[in-house]
Design a protein around this motif. Structure first.
Motif, mmCIF file in Angstrom:
data_model
loop_
_atom_site.group_PDB
_atom_site.id
_atom_site.type_symbol
_atom_site.label_atom_id
_atom_site.label_comp_id
_atom_site.label_asym_id
_atom_site.label_seq_id
_atom_site.Cartn_x
_atom_site.Cartn_y
_atom_site.Cartn_z
ATOM 1 N N GLU A 1 0.821 -1.204 0.000
ATOM 2 C CA GLU A 1 0.000 0.000 0.000
ATOM 3 C C GLU A 1 0.863 1.265 0.000
ATOM 4 O OE1 GLU A 1 -3.762 1.420 2.675
ATOM 5 O OE2 GLU A 1 -1.958 0.832 3.737
ATOM 6 N N ILE A 2 0.371 2.320 -0.605
ATOM 7 C CA ILE A 2 1.028 3.616 -0.516
ATOM 8 C C ILE A 2 0.181 4.521 0.371
ATOM 9 C CG2 ILE A 2 1.939 5.591 -1.759
ATOM 10 C CD1 ILE A 2 2.240 3.889 -4.212
ATOM 11 N N LEU A 3 0.723 4.857 1.514
ATOM 12 C CA LEU A 3 0.003 5.722 2.445
ATOM 13 C C LEU A 3 0.643 7.103 2.419
ATOM 14 C CD1 LEU A 3 -2.037 6.111 4.849
ATOM 15 C CD2 LEU A 3 -0.129 5.545 6.345
ATOM 16 N N GLY A 4 -0.178 8.115 2.171
ATOM 17 C CA GLY A 4 0.330 9.481 2.187
ATOM 18 C C GLY A 4 0.092 10.102 3.544
ATOM 19 N N VAL A 5 1.098 10.813 4.045
ATOM 20 C CA VAL A 5 0.905 11.597 5.261
ATOM 21 C C VAL A 5 1.064 13.054 4.855
ATOM 22 C CG1 VAL A 5 1.779 12.131 7.555
ATOM 23 C CG2 VAL A 5 1.753 9.769 6.770
ATOM 24 N N VAL A 6 -0.031 13.819 4.961
ATOM 25 C CA VAL A 6 0.036 15.219 4.523
ATOM 26 C C VAL A 6 -0.252 16.149 5.700
ATOM 27 C CG1 VAL A 6 -0.637 14.692 2.157
ATOM 28 C CG2 VAL A 6 -2.379 15.286 3.825
ATOM 29 N N MET B 1 7.849 10.182 -9.045
ATOM 30 C CA MET B 1 6.699 9.587 -8.355
ATOM 31 C C MET B 1 6.187 8.355 -9.100
ATOM 32 S SD MET B 1 6.369 11.019 -5.545
ATOM 33 C CE MET B 1 5.010 9.939 -5.123
ATOM 34 N N ASP B 2 6.180 8.420 -10.449
ATOM 35 C CA ASP B 2 5.784 7.245 -11.231
ATOM 36 C C ASP B 2 6.701 6.077 -10.913
ATOM 37 O OD1 ASP B 2 3.753 8.600 -12.390
ATOM 38 O OD2 ASP B 2 4.798 9.016 -14.285
ATOM 39 N N LEU B 3 7.990 6.393 -10.825
ATOM 40 C CA LEU B 3 8.989 5.367 -10.542
ATOM 41 C C LEU B 3 8.716 4.720 -9.186
ATOM 42 C CD1 LEU B 3 11.697 4.186 -11.586
ATOM 43 C CD2 LEU B 3 12.828 5.956 -10.249
ATOM 44 N N ASP C 1 2.012 18.236 -0.111
ATOM 45 C CA ASP C 1 1.251 18.474 -1.339
ATOM 46 C C ASP C 1 0.094 17.484 -1.425
ATOM 47 O OD1 ASP C 1 0.299 18.782 -3.872
ATOM 48 O OD2 ASP C 1 2.269 18.846 -4.828
ATOM 49 N N LEU C 2 -1.094 17.955 -1.067
ATOM 50 C CA LEU C 2 -2.256 17.076 -1.043
ATOM 51 C C LEU C 2 -2.606 16.595 -2.448
ATOM 52 C CD1 LEU C 2 -4.302 15.845 0.856
ATOM 53 C CD2 LEU C 2 -5.680 17.903 0.689
ATOM 54 N N GLY C 3 -2.328 17.447 -3.437
ATOM 55 C CA GLY C 3 -2.586 17.065 -4.822
ATOM 56 C C GLY C 3 -1.743 15.866 -5.223
ATOM 57 N N LEU C 4 -0.461 15.929 -4.865
ATOM 58 C CA LEU C 4 0.466 14.836 -5.174
ATOM 59 C C LEU C 4 0.026 13.551 -4.478
ATOM 60 C CD1 LEU C 4 3.471 14.581 -6.496
ATOM 61 C CD2 LEU C 4 4.168 14.458 -4.116
ATOM 62 N N ALA C 5 -0.321 13.684 -3.192
ATOM 63 C CA ALA C 5 -0.738 12.508 -2.421
ATOM 64 C C ALA C 5 -1.999 11.907 -3.053
ATOM 65 C CB ALA C 5 -0.991 12.896 -0.972
ATOM 66 N N GLY C 6 -2.927 12.778 -3.483
ATOM 67 C CA GLY C 6 -4.166 12.298 -4.080
ATOM 68 C C GLY C 6 -3.916 11.515 -5.354
ATOM 69 N N GLU C 7 -2.875 11.889 -6.060
ATOM 70 C CA GLU C 7 -2.607 11.237 -7.330
ATOM 71 C C GLU C 7 -1.943 9.875 -7.167
ATOM 72 O OE1 GLU C 7 -0.508 12.648 -11.486
ATOM 73 O OE2 GLU C 7 -0.945 14.092 -9.897
ATOM 74 N N TYR C 8 -1.077 9.735 -6.149
ATOM 75 C CA TYR C 8 -0.246 8.534 -6.085
ATOM 76 C C TYR C 8 -0.570 7.582 -4.933
ATOM 77 C CZ TYR C 8 2.650 10.574 -9.700
ATOM 78 O OH TYR C 8 3.083 11.084 -10.879
ATOM 79 N N CYS C 9 -1.398 8.027 -3.950
ATOM 80 C CA CYS C 9 -1.568 7.193 -2.766
ATOM 81 C C CYS C 9 -2.837 6.368 -2.824
ATOM 82 C CB CYS C 9 -1.591 8.055 -1.504
ATOM 83 S SG CYS C 9 -0.039 8.895 -1.254
#
Lengths: 337, 320
Positions: free
Chosen positions: B35-40, B194-196, B214-222
């Motif tokens: 899993e990818i978990l974002g902490v923002v 990030m793709d990598l 960056d919530l936008g970044l987290a939304g895209e990858y997490c």
């Protein structure tokens, strides 16, 4: 290789400056060399004759030009006190001073670098404060005083050190055949262990008296640059990678700290070479320091000029060496220039 | 539920000359395998402190007051330094922001990868170099044989971050902590990096803890996002739920402050007030001073975890 040539070329302006300054400085010295050379029985006419013979009656610019021409021919003039060419004197005596300075620096490095590393791994601990206090006290005493004190304690009171009669007690030992002019090296080359040990024993006290002063700058720069390296991002990366502590300390932190340390070592070495003047007097060391003192006292222009010039050239060469060392330590330095 | 990483009610303070800074309080999180978990959260919210606590590289002034960090079966806080060092780099890896300074400036990047391999992987010294070049190839560094000999200053920031990732993934860890991995990189490089990270974690079923502001970044990858504010985790949910139906007022305001391709500068709103001073006595809800929905119950301790739906938790008395 072109890097070496560029750095060598860069030393030319400083060398020109040194030549001008040594020439002017030695002419500003008090005392009249012609009168000194003529001796106490001379009258005004014979002094004037000698002045003309030495070329001292001509104008300063002419004397300077003559000086340059002589320099180009490797002629530093004759010493008034020893009667020999100054260049011969210097070449004969320089190895003694280099040897002493080298051992002093080695002593300082062996003590101060581990001390600095040790202190940096425990900043603001008792050990750290102890290191700082020790090196500060060592640097606070004048070199010649420490020299006399060591002789008094270790030769006079305890009798563990040899008699401070210079580089070798020549009543008991013969100096080794001259190759480099450094007794420890030459005796090793000729395989004479007894002379080697004897000359090493003679070196211990003067090297320590001289080296004590160098502890403080080396220990401080080691501590500061180690602290910086240990706090850096790449040390954190190494820790995050689970590398062992010894690897982090040596390969990551210490190698990065070496660059500032090597710069300071170069400066300290040339400084110690200059401080030889005092220590050589105390220990009867036949080096260039003692030579320079005698020359100044006797208003021996040529010898003083030669001494200062040689020191300046040594300093420039030493800096070059430090720069080259820097390129070996840090690949970025090669690309800067 | 037993995840790859489980953080239970972690509280941590920094002992400073000016008093104790309560950097983390009652932080609970878990990450599943793969899993990818974002902490923002904004700067100072405790995201990085959390990351460093997990890998065990927290500042000497930090003191854990309570809680547990379970990684695999290992209790990271109770384990010996030796046991932790053994896990670091092998099962648990971390990449940092400003990759250029994070690499040893006077060591070839290939050698730095070898250092990690020599320590953890069962690779003979003759094979080290081939493995290091493979690691460089895996992060899609062109011409890896040549780059093996490069020093960090000879590489671009994006290349350096790839080298960092190559180092981190050299031993195929179970969990990667990425602390603002793309801060300071340009937008194109950011997407590439990030793709990598996403591709590599998907293909190896590696878990990733992505720390970002960056919530936008987290939304895209997490897969899931945890929102932190002033040392508290205030909301945890899957990306879709968090972005579409934020339950915590802070999350909502954070979304309002995040630029999207559709938003205009007028459409963005700033979050009023600032983070409270963590040295002083703090209310039960540390956001209450900045919150328009504040009620009397906000002062009551303990601050509850409210379940909004499956896999959607929020710490708020009056969730949206």
């Amino acid at each position: 290789m072109s890097f070496v040539w560029r750095r060598l070329l860069g030393t030319v302006p400083s060398l020109i400056g040194v030549v001008v300054v040594t020439f002017l400085l030695s002419h500003a010295l008090p005392g009249d060399p012609a009168a000194y050379f003529a001796g106490p029985a001379a009258n005004a006419t014979s002094i004037a004759q000698i002045r003309a013979k030495l070329g001292l009656d001509r104008s300063l610019p002419v004397q300077f030009l003559q000086y340059i021409v002589d320099l180009v021919h490797g002629n530093l003039g004759n010493s008034l006190t020893t009667g020999q060419p100054v260049l011969t004197d210097l070449i004969q005596r320089l190895p003694a001073s280099i040897e002493l300075t080298f051992f002093a620096l080695a002593f300082a490095v062996v003590i101060a670098i581990p001390m600095g590393v040790w202190a940096a791994t425990r900043p603001d601990s008792l050990a750290d404060h102890f290191c700082r206090a020790t090196v500060s006290v060592a640097a606070a005493f004048p070199t010649f005083f420490v020299g006399l004190l060591l002789v008094y304690v270790f030769y006079f009171l305890l009798g563990v050190a040899p008699e401070p009669v210079g580089r070798l007690n020549e009543i008991l030992y013969t100096p080794p055949a001259r190759v480099t002019g450094m007794y420890t090296v030459d005796s090793l080359i000729s395989g004479d262990w007894q002379t080697f040990l004897a000359s090493l024993a003679q070196l211990v006290l003067p090297a320590i008296s001289l080296g004590l002063f160098a502890l403080a700058p080396i220990a401080r720069i080691t501590r500061a640059s180690m602290l910086q390296a240990l706090g850096s991002d790449f040390t954190r990366t190494a820790r995050a990678g689970g590398l062992p502590r010894s690897k982090i300390l040596v390969t990551y932190a210490f190698r990065n700290a070496l660059l500032p340390v090597s710069n300071v070592l170069g400066m300290v070495f040339s400084f110690l070479l200059g401080s030889n003047v005092l220590i050589e007097q105390v220990y009867g060391w036949q080096g260039i320091g003692a030579y320079a003192v005698t020359a100044v006292l006797a208003s021996d222009y040529a010898a003083v000029q030669g001494f200062v010039l040689m020191m300046a050239v040594l300093y420039v060469l030493l800096n070059l060496l430090v720069d080259l060392l820097g390129t070996m330590i840090d690949p970025r330095v090669r690309f800067e220039s | 539920m037993t995840g790859q990483l489980q953080i239970d009610r972690l509280s941590l303070v920094f002992r400073t000359r000016h008093g104790a800074v309560r950097a983390l309080e009652d932080v609970s999180l878990s990450i599943e395998r793969g899993e990818i978990l974002g902490v923002v959260g904004e700067s100072g919210s405790g995201k990085s402190v959390l990351a460093y606590a997990v890998i065990g590289l927290q500042d000497p002034a930090a003191e854990v007051l309570g809680g547990r960090i379970l990684f695999g079966g290992l209790d990271m806080l109770a384990a010996s330094e030796q046991a932790r060092a053994d896990v670091r780099g092998r099962e648990l890896a971390m990449i940092f922001q400003s990759p250029r300074t994070a690499l040893n400036p006077i060591r070839k990047v290939g050698r730095q990868i070898e250092d990690i391999l020599r320590q953890h992987a069962n690779v003979s010294s003759g094979e080290l170099r081939r493995h290091a070049i493979n690691a460089l190839a895996r992060v899609r560094i062109p011409d890896p044989e040549r780059r093996y000999h490069a020093y960090p200053f000879e590489l671009s920031g994006g290349m350096c971050q790839r080298v960092m990732i190559a180092m981190a993934l050299a031993c195929s860890p179970f969990l990667l902590i990425a602390d603002e991995p793309t801060t300071g990189l340009d937008v194109t490089t950011q997407a590439v990096i990030m793709d990598l990270i996403r591709d590599l974690s998907r293909s190896a079923r590696m878990s990733t803890l992505l720390i970002t502001h960056d919530l936008g970044l987290a939304g895209e990858y997490c897969d899931r996002i945890a929102v932190m504010h002033a040392g508290h985790v205030v909301e945890v949910a899957s990306v879709e739920k968090l972005l579409d139906h934020p339950a915590h007022p802070y999350t909502q305001q954070l979304l309002g402050a995040t630029p999207t391709p559709q938003s205009t500068i007028e459409g963005l709103t700033a979050i009023p007030g600032q983070l409270p001073d963590l040295r002083h006595d703090l209310p039960a809800c540390r956001f209450s001073a900045r919150c328009a929905r504040r009620v009397a119950a906000c002062e009551e301790r303990p601050l509850p975890w409210v379940s909004i739906g499956p896999d959607h938790l929020v710490r708020c008395q009056v969730p949206l």
